[in-house]
Design a protein around this motif. Structure first.
Motif, PDB file in Angstrom:
ATOM      1  N   GLY A 296      11.302  12.288  42.529  1.00  0.00           N
ATOM      2  CA  GLY A 296      12.651  12.776  42.324  1.00  0.00           C
ATOM      3  C   GLY A 296      12.979  13.952  43.219  1.00  0.00           C
ATOM      4  N   LEU A 297      14.262  14.256  43.259  1.00  0.00           N
ATOM      5  CA  LEU A 297      14.807  15.409  43.974  1.00  0.00           C
ATOM      6  C   LEU A 297      15.715  16.157  43.014  1.00  0.00           C
TER       7      LEU A 297
ATOM      8  N   GLY B 122      23.313  21.526  38.584  1.00  0.00           N
ATOM      9  CA  GLY B 122      22.675  20.873  39.718  1.00  0.00           C
ATOM     10  C   GLY B 122      22.749  19.367  39.659  1.00  0.00           C
ATOM     11  N   VAL B 123      21.946  18.757  40.526  1.00  0.00           N
ATOM     12  CA  VAL B 123      21.875  17.304  40.629  1.00  0.00           C
ATOM     13  C   VAL B 123      20.419  16.892  40.491  1.00  0.00           C
ATOM     14  N   ASP B 124      20.190  15.766  39.795  1.00  0.00           N
ATOM     15  CA  ASP B 124      18.847  15.262  39.527  1.00  0.00           C
ATOM     16  C   ASP B 124      18.811  13.798  39.939  1.00  0.00           C
TER      17      ASP B 124
ATOM     18  N   SER C 102      13.490  21.282  44.598  1.00  0.00           N
ATOM     19  CA  SER C 102      12.143  20.713  44.494  1.00  0.00           C
ATOM     20  C   SER C 102      12.211  19.203  44.699  1.00  0.00           C
ATOM     21  N   PHE C 103      11.106  18.679  45.217  1.00  0.00           N
ATOM     22  CA  PHE C 103      11.034  17.256  45.533  1.00  0.00           C
ATOM     23  C   PHE C 103       9.605  16.801  45.302  1.00  0.00           C
ATOM     24  N   SER C 104       9.451  15.589  44.795  1.00  0.00           N
ATOM     25  CA  SER C 104       8.130  14.972  44.697  1.00  0.00           C
ATOM     26  C   SER C 104       8.290  13.465  44.817  1.00  0.00           C
ATOM     27  N   MET C 105       7.322  12.826  45.460  1.00  0.00           N
ATOM     28  CA  MET C 105       7.343  11.379  45.588  1.00  0.00           C
ATOM     29  C   MET C 105       5.907  10.875  45.674  1.00  0.00           C
TER      30      MET C 105
ATOM     31  N   THR D  30      17.805   6.812  38.735  1.00  0.00           N
ATOM     32  CA  THR D  30      18.667   7.683  37.938  1.00  0.00           C
ATOM     33  C   THR D  30      19.303   8.726  38.838  1.00  0.00           C
ATOM     34  N   ALA D  31      20.601   8.950  38.651  1.00  0.00           N
ATOM     35  CA  ALA D  31      21.310  10.026  39.336  1.00  0.00           C
ATOM     36  C   ALA D  31      22.151  10.758  38.297  1.00  0.00           C
TER      37      ALA D  31
END
Length: 846
Positions: free
Chosen positions: A693-694, A675-677, A721-724, A646-647
């Motif tokens: 996601g970022l 922003g962007v997701d 924020s970022f998580s993976m 998803t963008a």
């Protein structure tokens, strides 16, 4: 591997084929006959086993991607079964709304006659059975389309993701998910679960099975099937609030297949002892029961003295007396007790918390002979779902809930008694913080899912009404001062202690007691009457239009027990959403969406400050804050449609925002967050899974009562924020089954967070106003800020036997010192995140 221990009713496969679906009739009829023959053979075999000594039939969950018969989609899952490009289609709601039918639980049901693959008995019914990190559809029947075709960004954490994250609580989900920032009990609100989604406070936008769970609490995950984070305004779906999004907790429901899951976890660094039990029994083809149990006792890694005890039980009964009628009863009880950790003081001179180079990270500023915290939550839900025919399904839910927050804690605030020739204080002021709060909820939702066709366009409408009564009673504690405090001197509820050797064992001869002053006992009641209509029109699965409108009649009152003060507010709020999805390919969708939401005064029931969403009896009554959001995005199912990417670009504008200046609250501020997701969830290969996601955001105040605030960013949120989370199956590399060994890890990044009031990041704090000693190097204007951080987790999991799996995991591998949240006052403090946590887990499934 799971045992099939109960007969399967033929009604599970019974379908009616309307004459108007001529384009699908031949294939559907053929598959229906095949399914009926298969079920007849299975039923006959199982019936014989009741009177003979034949061993039970065992079915293995598939290890490889299934081969597909249906041409519309290579994956035969109900949520994915789609009609041919030029055939009219209805949504695939079935019996998903809160009370899944016994025929469709466990991912066994096929949609439109598509054959279903066999999955594990305890598998998430909403997820891709081949890629459990990827959830295909939401649990609520308000969302009639798969996530791929839903025009909004949605993050769903399945129970497999929760397990791999070691997310035992909802707070850990907020700590490890991009786009979510943790908060504290700022603004007169209770300490507990507080989240910011896309920059907006969502502490009262938390739902359980689609019903609002108001009032701050501390929520466990032992009864959770999946956690759904809907991003962006959602008042047409959920009602008031939901400016940045909402969190829906989906509970585990009884299934039609027997299984037992037992997990035991031992923690080395936090001394955790955690046991969970999940037992499901299909008593008959029309009755199933499921029970979940919890025992948890631990400390907190990296913190001294703090304890955390929890126990709980959750039960679900699904009864299907008729083919078209499903009754579900669910009850959950959770009890939590321990020594609270309200944080560490903030160094206003060095512009960072004191554990950054001054004090030890494990220093606890509580009072062991006084402090405590207790959280209790009991809620029961009854759901009745009646399928009048293939095109009309009626669902009614009723919820009753009671939650208790009961604590006395210590706030480590301003420093004093500075060391000679330094700006480092020798002591710190410890303030008492207390609350006794009871929240009661009665909620009733009734809705109808109606399908119909107009020419080449298929429709599904959701028509519903909701009636809710929410009540909060809150007060605080007296008797927080000590009768024997040595050289330390209390000022009211405050005591001055050493910054380095706190007054941990300060004696208290009398226990704190609930404040007997009835003028301090506040009662807040909210009555809401709502009606909503949500409609989805699908043109040959190429163009999908979605729209919804909801009206909320919202009435709130706030008074003391003696009616010495009284305030009330009434609001009629109309909100809507519009979305358009274009599908150039069956596995891809491009969408644009617009949505509104409203935040009425007092919507944050536990709060007392008007600028933080509470209804203050002495404050001015303001109209609702209004939020408008735009979003465009792309969703694409990659890698044989087992990974959803998803963008999205988004922007939310807020008007009528409340703020306070010099003690005066106004409601004329405005600001935006944009922003962007970017997100992914699912399988990259058969052996490689990932979810993360970022999120990059920009926020800015457009208008304010204080002109110097214009142009500043918002407080208390991480703008980047970022998580993976990712894992890989290595078993076959050493000549064993692929799932014999899985190795994975998680990376988390959160940018710096600026403190401030409820609206504006505090970028100009004059430290001279703090009464600090004079020095040539004193900085006049110091913004309060939490530093950015990276956190890394690892885990390894091995299937050591047919029924036993062992897992070793480490959260915060490098033992980084980082912080959950900021409490911005004249003397701010911050809440600590856990240090390195090492776990060994044994899972038994049969």
């Amino acid at each position: 591997m799971s045992d099939v221990k109960s007969p399967i009713s033929l009604r599970m496969f019974r379908q009616s084929l309307p004459a108007r679906r001529t384009t699908e009739r031949v294939s559907v009829k053929a598959l229906g006959v095949a399914a009926a023959l298969a079920s007849s053979v299975s039923a006959s075999a199982l019936a014989q086993s009741a009177s003979t000594t034949l061993p039970p039939v065992k079915v293995d969950a598939p290890q490889e991607k299934p081969r597909v018969v249906a041409p519309a989609k290579p994956k035969p899952v109900m949520a994915h079964a789609r009609p041919a490009r030029h055939a009219p289609s209805h949504g695939t709601t079935g019996a998903r709304g809160g009370a899944p039918s016994m025929a469709s639980s466990g991912g066994q049901g096929g949609a439109g006659g598509v054959p279903a693959i066999v999955t594990a008995a305890n598998a998430n019914p909403y997820a891709d059975p081949v890629a459990p990190y990827k959830v295909d559809r939401l649990a609520s029947n308000k969302f009639t389309q798969p996530i791929l075709n839903t025009p909004r960004t949605i993050t769903v954490l399945s129970k497999e993701v929760l397990d791999d994250k070691n997310a035992f609580t909802l707070r850990e989900i907020g700590r490890s998910t991009a786009g979510v920032t943790l908060g504290t009990g700022e603004g007169g609100n209770a300490f507990g679960d507080r989240f910011f989604i896309r920059g907006f406070d969502a502490r009262n936008d938390i739902f359980v099975d689609g019903i609002r769970d108001p009032g701050v609490n501390v929520r466990e995950n032992f009864y959770t099937e999946q956690v759904e984070i809907l991003r962006g305004p959602g008042s047409s779906f959920a009602g008031r609030g939901t400016a940045g999004g909402a969190i829906n907790i989906v509970t585990k429901q009884a299934r039609d297949r027997d299984f037992v899951d037992f997990d035991a976890i031992g923690g080395f660094s936090d001394h955790m002892k955690r046991l969970t039990l999940d037992v499901n029994k299909a008593i008959s083809p029309i009755l199933a029961v499921r029970v979940n149990g919890l025992y948890h006792d631990s400390n907190v890694a990296g913190r001294s003295f703090v304890t955390d005890y929890r126990d709980g039980v959750a039960g679900s009964v699904v009864f299907k007396p008729l083919d078209n009628l499903t009754l579900t009863a669910q009850y959950t009880h959770v009890y939590q007790n321990g020594l609270p950790d309200f944080g560490v003081p903030y160094n206003r001179i060095r512009n960072r918390p004191y554990p950054e180079g001054v004090t030890q990270r494990d220093t606890w500023y509580g009072l062991i002979n006084r402090d405590f915290q207790v959280y209790k939550q009991d809620f029961g839900t009854f759901t009745a779902q009646y399928r009048a025919n293939e095109d009309i399904t009626l669902t009614s839910r009723f919820r009753q809930e009671r939650a208790v927050i009961d604590y006395v804690g210590s706030l480590a605030q301003s420093g004093a008694g500075y060391l000679p020739r330094t700006l480092i204080p020798a002591s710190v002021s410890i303030g008492g913080q207390s609350r006794y709060q009871v929240t009661n909820v009665l909620d009733s939702q009734t809705e109808a899912n109606v399908k119909f066709i107009t020419g080449p366009v298929s429709h599904e409408a959701v028509i519903g009404v909701e009636f809710a009564r929410e009540g909060v009673t809150r007060t605080n504690y007296s008797g927080l001062t000590s009768e024997s405090n040595g050289v330390n001197v209390f000022s009211g509820n405050n005591v001055t202690c050493s910054l380095y050797l706190p007054c941990t064992y300060l004696p208290f001869n009398n226990k704190p007691y609930i404040n007997p002053n009835l003028n301090n006992l506040n009662r807040i009641a909210v009555d809401t009457k709502s009606g909503y209509l949500i409609e989805t029109a699908n043109y040959e699965n190429i163009v999908i239009a979605n729209g919804g409108v909801r009206y909320d009649d919202y009435n709130i009152t706030s008074r003391t027990q003696t009616y010495s003060t009284f305030a009330s507010s009434h609001s009629g709020m109309t909100n809507y959403n519009l979305g358009l999805v274009l599908k150039p390919l069956p596995e891809a969708s491009v969408y644009a969406a617009y949505a509104t939401s409203s935040n009425p005064v007092g919507a944050e029931l536990d709060g007392s400050a008007a600028n933080y969403g509470g209804l203050n009896t002495a404050a001015q009554i303001f109209p609702p804050q209004y939020n408008r959001a735009k979003e465009i995005g792309l969703k694409w199912e990659l890698f044989d449609r087992h990974l959803l990417a998803t963008a999205a670009l988004f922007r939310t504008d807020v008007s009528g925002a409340r703020e306070v200046n010099s003690g005066v609250t106004t409601a004329n501020a405005s600001y935006y967050v944009q922003g962007v997701d970017l997100e992914i969830a699912g399988n990259i290969t058969d052996k490689w899974s990932a979810i993360g996601g970022l999120v990059l955001m920009e926020s800015k105040v457009k208008s304010s009562y204080v002109l110097t605030n214009v142009g500043l960013q918002l407080a208390n949120i991480a703008h980047e924020s970022f998580s993976m989370l990712s894992k890989y199956k290595f078993g076959d590399l050493i000549g064993l089954p692929a799932d014999w060994l899985e190795i994975g890890g998680q990376a988390i990044y959160r940018s710096k967070v600026y403190g401030g009031n409820n609206l504006i990041a505090n970028g100009a704090v004059n430290v001279n106003s703090l009464g600090l000693p004079t020095a040539n190097n004193v900085v006049l204007n110091v913004p309060t800020v939490l530093p950015s951080y990276w956190r890394f987790d690892i885990f390894a999991e091995s299937k050591v036997g047919e029924h036993v799996t062992m897992k070793f995991s480490v959260n915060n591998l490098f033992n980084r010192t980082f912080y959950d949240a900021f409490y911005q006052t004249a003397n701010p403090f911050v809440q600590m995140a856990p240090g390195r946590s090492v776990y060994l887990e044994a899972k038994v499934h049969f």
